[in-house]
Enzyme design. Structure first.
Site, PDB file in Angstrom:
ATOM      1  N   LYS A 186       0.826  -1.196   0.000  1.00  0.00           N
ATOM      2  CA  LYS A 186       0.000   0.000   0.000  1.00  0.00           C
ATOM      3  C   LYS A 186       0.876   1.269   0.000  1.00  0.00           C
ATOM      4  CE  LYS A 186      -4.078  -1.992   0.040  1.00  0.00           C
ATOM      5  NZ  LYS A 186      -3.969  -3.452   0.139  1.00  0.00           N
TER       6      LYS A 186
HETATM    7  C1  LIG Z   1      -5.417  -4.169   0.783  1.00  0.00           C
HETATM    8  C2  LIG Z   1      -6.861  -3.933   0.852  1.00  0.00           C
HETATM    9  C3  LIG Z   1      -7.640  -4.335   1.950  1.00  0.00           C
HETATM   10  C4  LIG Z   1      -7.113  -5.199   3.049  1.00  0.00           C
HETATM   11  O1  LIG Z   1      -5.953  -4.772   3.637  1.00  0.00           O
HETATM   12  P1  LIG Z   1      -4.941  -5.808   4.342  1.00  0.00           P
HETATM   13  O2  LIG Z   1      -4.114  -4.893   5.170  1.00  0.00           O
HETATM   14  O3  LIG Z   1      -4.161  -6.470   3.266  1.00  0.00           O
HETATM   15  O4  LIG Z   1      -5.758  -6.735   5.158  1.00  0.00           O
HETATM   16  C5  LIG Z   1      -8.976  -3.995   1.969  1.00  0.00           C
HETATM   17  N1  LIG Z   1      -9.538  -3.302   0.964  1.00  0.00           N
HETATM   18  C6  LIG Z   1      -8.833  -2.899  -0.104  1.00  0.00           C
HETATM   19  C7  LIG Z   1      -9.491  -2.121  -1.183  1.00  0.00           C
HETATM   20  C8  LIG Z   1      -7.478  -3.230  -0.206  1.00  0.00           C
HETATM   21  O5  LIG Z   1      -6.796  -2.879  -1.300  1.00  0.00           O
END
Ligand SMILES: *Cc1c(COP(=O)(O)O)cnc(C)c1O
Length: 397
Positions: A186
């Site tokens: 992210k």
């Molecule tokens: C990455 C993501 C999540 C979940 O995040 P994690 O930290 O990997 O559990 C939820 N929603 C979206 C749109 C994402 O891209």
């Protein structure tokens, strides 16, 4: 979008603070921790950066969604509206809450279509959950108006759009609650981590309690704390929070590079009349983690995918056949493949996802190609990439 491209001495320094004291937990051990409260500090930085009253860190974006649904009071018999194009965590968290996911079309923003949302509302709808996919935002004015009209909550999944804004306000802070992910791919990362933000002080107290087994966090004797509610353990560790603390301080730099790099690629592709771009409700607030464009037909977009390979362009996706992000391949959801019995509320409330067609979503997703924007490209690599992309697309027209 990845913060991991920026892993540096700043992250190592913050982690070392924690390693030196050995206090890896965010609560208690006051005397041993050399004054380091990494999780608390990161929550304060989030509040400052996003101009929001409350931030609650969690272990992931997925548990942030679980926590957000809990503080919105979502449970058995409730319906939550979510888009066809998102990450699987959306329906995982809704089902985890005991609620029923109601899946509706996206539009040319690649996020929830307000018209489809309006049409899906029933007396059971408790939450509308837009997902700001690929760094850009949903049409929040329209969605908020629908939520206000029907007296339901707006929960923003801003996991992919950290530090993006809409009409001057941070994404995630416009709805009743917002969620972020700080996983390894992210915009900024903790390794693993997430956060829920809200301006609602009652919900903030509930988030604080629920994320730590219902502890009231009053006084300084953890063992003596009472439990006003049943909760869970979504606590982030100090080690993870320490990484995030170094990362959040570089947010502006990360976003500026993304915007600069994206502009070069977008300007280059804009010279091709057959290419159109995802609609972004507030261009100025785009976090620019991706460049998402459409070809006139699904066939042409498949040809572009092949041509990108040939021309040596990497890090792009057409999500039509993607297992994680698009409804077509969510067979485990369609067939409710669960390790444990699923409640009748969910079974009876679900749409027949094996039968239902999402033609509007298919039309956008099949023609879409989304390209990751990296931080590490040199000016020369960026120019070369722009040229390769243009040449590849022209080669199939
Ligand atoms: C990455 C993501 C999540 C979940 O995040 P994690 O930290 O990997 O559990 C939820 N929603 C979206 C749109 C994402 O891209």
């Amino acid at each position: 979008m990845p913060g991991f491209e920026f892993f540096s001495d700043a992250e190592r320094k913050e982690v070392n603070d924690v390693l030196e004291s050995g206090v890896l937990m965010r609560y208690g051990f006051d005397g041993m921790r050399n004054g380091h409260w990494k999780a608390k500090e990161l929550e304060q930085e989030l509040q400052k950066k996003l101009h929001v009253k409350h931030a609650q860190l969690t272990t992931s974006g997925t548990t942030a969604l679980n926590l957000a649904l809990a503080i919105l009071g979502v449970g058995a018999g409730d319906e939550v509206i979510m888009p066809t194009f998102t990450f699987v965590a959306s329906f995982e968290s809704i089902i985890n809450a005991g609620a029923t996911p109601i899946i509706v079309d996206i539009d040319d923003t690649l996020t929830l279509d307000p018209k489809a949302v309006e049409a899906a509302i029933t007396s059971k709808t408790k939450v509308v959950m837009p997902v700001h996919m690929c760094g850009s935002m949903a049409d929040l004015d329209a969605l908020k108006a629908i939520c206000d009209k029907h007296n339901i909550y707006l929960l923003e999944d801003a996991c992919q759009a950290f530090a993006g804004t809409y009409k001057g306000k941070a994404l995630g802070t416009i709805g009743d609650a917002g969620c972020f992910s700080f996983d390894f791919v992210k915009t900024i990362t903790c390794g693993e981590g997430g956060a829920v933000v809200t301006n609602n002080s009652k919900m903030a107290v509930e988030a604080d309690q629920y994320s730590d087994h219902g502890h009231d966090h009053i006084g300084s004797d953890r063992g003596a704390e009472t439990h006003p509610i049943m909760g869970y353990n979504y606590r982030i560790s100090e080690l993870h929070a320490a990484v995030g603390l170094a990362q959040i301080r570089r947010t502006d730099e990360i976003i500026a590079i993304q915007r600069k790099n994206k502009k070069v690629l977008k300007d280059a592709l804009a010279t091709i009349p057959e290419v159109s771009f995802r609609r972004i409700p507030d261009e100025a607030g785009d976090s620019a983690t991706f460049l998402s464009f459409f070809m006139p037909t699904a066939e042409l977009s498949q040809k572009v995918v092949e041509a990108f390979k040939e021309y040596g362009v990497d890090a792009y996706w057409n999500y039509f056949d993607n297992n994680w992000h698009y409804i077509r391949k969510w067979n485990h959801l369609k067939d409710l493949k669960s390790l444990y019995p699923i409640s009748n509320h969910i079974k009876e409330g679900m749409q027949d996802l094996n039968a239902i067609k999402f033609a509007q979503s298919d039309a956008y997703i099949s023609r879409n190609i989304s390209c990751l924007i990296k931080l590490s490209w040199t000016e020369e690599e960026l120019q070369e990439r722009a040229q390769k992309m243009v040449n590849a697309i022209k080669s199939v027209l």
